[in-house]
Design a protein around this motif. Structure first.
Motif, PDB file in Angstrom:
ATOM      1  N   ALA A  26     -20.605 111.980  32.710  1.00  0.00           N
ATOM      2  CA  ALA A  26     -19.198 111.737  32.412  1.00  0.00           C
ATOM      3  C   ALA A  26     -18.867 112.159  30.980  1.00  0.00           C
ATOM      4  CB  ALA A  26     -18.863 110.259  32.620  1.00  0.00           C
ATOM      5  N   ARG A  27     -19.760 111.886  30.054  1.00  0.00           N
ATOM      6  CA  ARG A  27     -19.566 112.295  28.653  1.00  0.00           C
ATOM      7  C   ARG A  27     -19.433 113.806  28.557  1.00  0.00           C
ATOM      8  NH1 ARG A  27     -24.794 111.676  26.002  1.00  0.00           N
ATOM      9  NH2 ARG A  27     -25.054 113.615  27.125  1.00  0.00           N
ATOM     10  N   GLY A  35     -11.241 115.155  28.378  1.00  0.00           N
ATOM     11  CA  GLY A  35     -10.813 113.919  29.021  1.00  0.00           C
ATOM     12  C   GLY A  35     -11.153 112.676  28.228  1.00  0.00           C
ATOM     13  N   GLN A  36     -10.497 111.595  28.581  1.00  0.00           N
ATOM     14  CA  GLN A  36     -10.725 110.268  27.991  1.00  0.00           C
ATOM     15  C   GLN A  36     -11.710 109.510  28.868  1.00  0.00           C
ATOM     16  OE1 GLN A  36      -9.258 108.226  25.366  1.00  0.00           O
ATOM     17  NE2 GLN A  36     -10.749 106.729  26.060  1.00  0.00           N
ATOM     18  N   ALA A  74     -21.922 102.932  24.886  1.00  0.00           N
ATOM     19  CA  ALA A  74     -21.063 103.971  24.300  1.00  0.00           C
ATOM     20  C   ALA A  74     -21.679 104.510  23.017  1.00  0.00           C
ATOM     21  CB  ALA A  74     -19.669 103.409  24.035  1.00  0.00           C
ATOM     22  N   ALA A  75     -22.221 103.630  22.189  1.00  0.00           N
ATOM     23  CA  ALA A  75     -22.861 104.059  20.939  1.00  0.00           C
ATOM     24  C   ALA A  75     -24.110 104.890  21.231  1.00  0.00           C
ATOM     25  CB  ALA A  75     -23.210 102.841  20.084  1.00  0.00           C
ATOM     26  N   ASP A  82     -14.529 107.514  21.067  1.00  0.00           N
ATOM     27  CA  ASP A  82     -13.615 108.115  22.040  1.00  0.00           C
ATOM     28  C   ASP A  82     -13.435 107.305  23.319  1.00  0.00           C
ATOM     29  OD1 ASP A  82     -13.434 110.364  20.322  1.00  0.00           O
ATOM     30  OD2 ASP A  82     -15.325 111.108  21.142  1.00  0.00           O
ATOM     31  N   ALA A  83     -14.416 106.474  23.658  1.00  0.00           N
ATOM     32  CA  ALA A  83     -14.382 105.764  24.940  1.00  0.00           C
ATOM     33  C   ALA A  83     -13.634 104.446  24.836  1.00  0.00           C
ATOM     34  CB  ALA A  83     -15.798 105.510  25.440  1.00  0.00           C
ATOM     35  N   LYS A  84     -12.912 104.147  25.893  1.00  0.00           N
ATOM     36  CA  LYS A  84     -12.226 102.861  26.017  1.00  0.00           C
ATOM     37  C   LYS A  84     -13.132 101.954  26.840  1.00  0.00           C
ATOM     38  CE  LYS A  84      -7.979 100.997  28.034  1.00  0.00           C
ATOM     39  NZ  LYS A  84      -6.734 101.343  28.721  1.00  0.00           N
ATOM     40  N   THR A  85     -13.255 100.691  26.457  1.00  0.00           N
ATOM     41  CA  THR A  85     -14.052  99.742  27.236  1.00  0.00           C
ATOM     42  C   THR A  85     -13.126  98.703  27.858  1.00  0.00           C
ATOM     43  OG1 THR A  85     -14.489  98.360  25.304  1.00  0.00           O
ATOM     44  CG2 THR A  85     -16.135 100.045  25.838  1.00  0.00           C
TER      45      THR A  85
END
Length: 145
Positions: A26-27, A35-36, A74-75, A82-85
């Motif tokens: 996905a990354r 993309g987000q 994410a880290a 950049d990622a939303k959690t």
């Protein structure tokens, strides 16, 4: 070129290693298509007869744990900026599908285990998401050891 503005990665924080390959793919897709990324964890409901025996603060602790686990992943994959959690309550496949619809998700990248006998009768979360999603779904199988 396909439109991939929002890529959803559902993660079971109880088994984060299963999501490693899905998050990596996905990354890469998010980088390639601009993309987000959205990392989503769903806390399954606790039956009332069990809930009555648990401390009142357990839900808040569970949300904090899940949020921390998503941020740690994410880290590790260098997408924390950049990622939303997102952490939600409810039945996992239902909430994943609801969120995907509400957020106009273009792609769901979900990890799955090898199906067992129970999955043949009940179906896994990934199988339900594949059957009912209104967007593309990429199922990533964990490598066998």
């Amino acid at each position: 070129m396909p439109k991939l503005e929002t890529i959803l990665v559902p993660i079971d924080v109880a088994q984060p290693e299963a999501a490693e390959a899905a998050l990596a793919l996905a990354r890469d897709a998010a980088k390639a298509y601009g993309g987000q990324l959205v990392l989503l964890s769903v806390l399954a409901p606790v039956p009332g007869y069990v809930k009555a025996q648990l401390p009142a603060s357990l839900h808040e602790q569970s949300v904090e744990f899940a949020t921390g686990a998503l941020k740690k992943l994410a880290a590790k994959h260098e997408v924390e900026e950049d990622a939303k959690t997102v952490v939600l309550d409810g039945h996992p496949s239902t909430r994943i599908l609801e969120y995907a619809g509400e957020a106009s998700v273009d792609l769901i990248v979900i990890a799955s285990h090898d199906p067992g006998m129970a999955d043949l009768f009940l179906g896994s979360t990934a199988a339900r998401v594949v059957r009912h999603a209104h967007c593309s779904v990429l199922v990533v199988r964990a490598k066998r050891k």
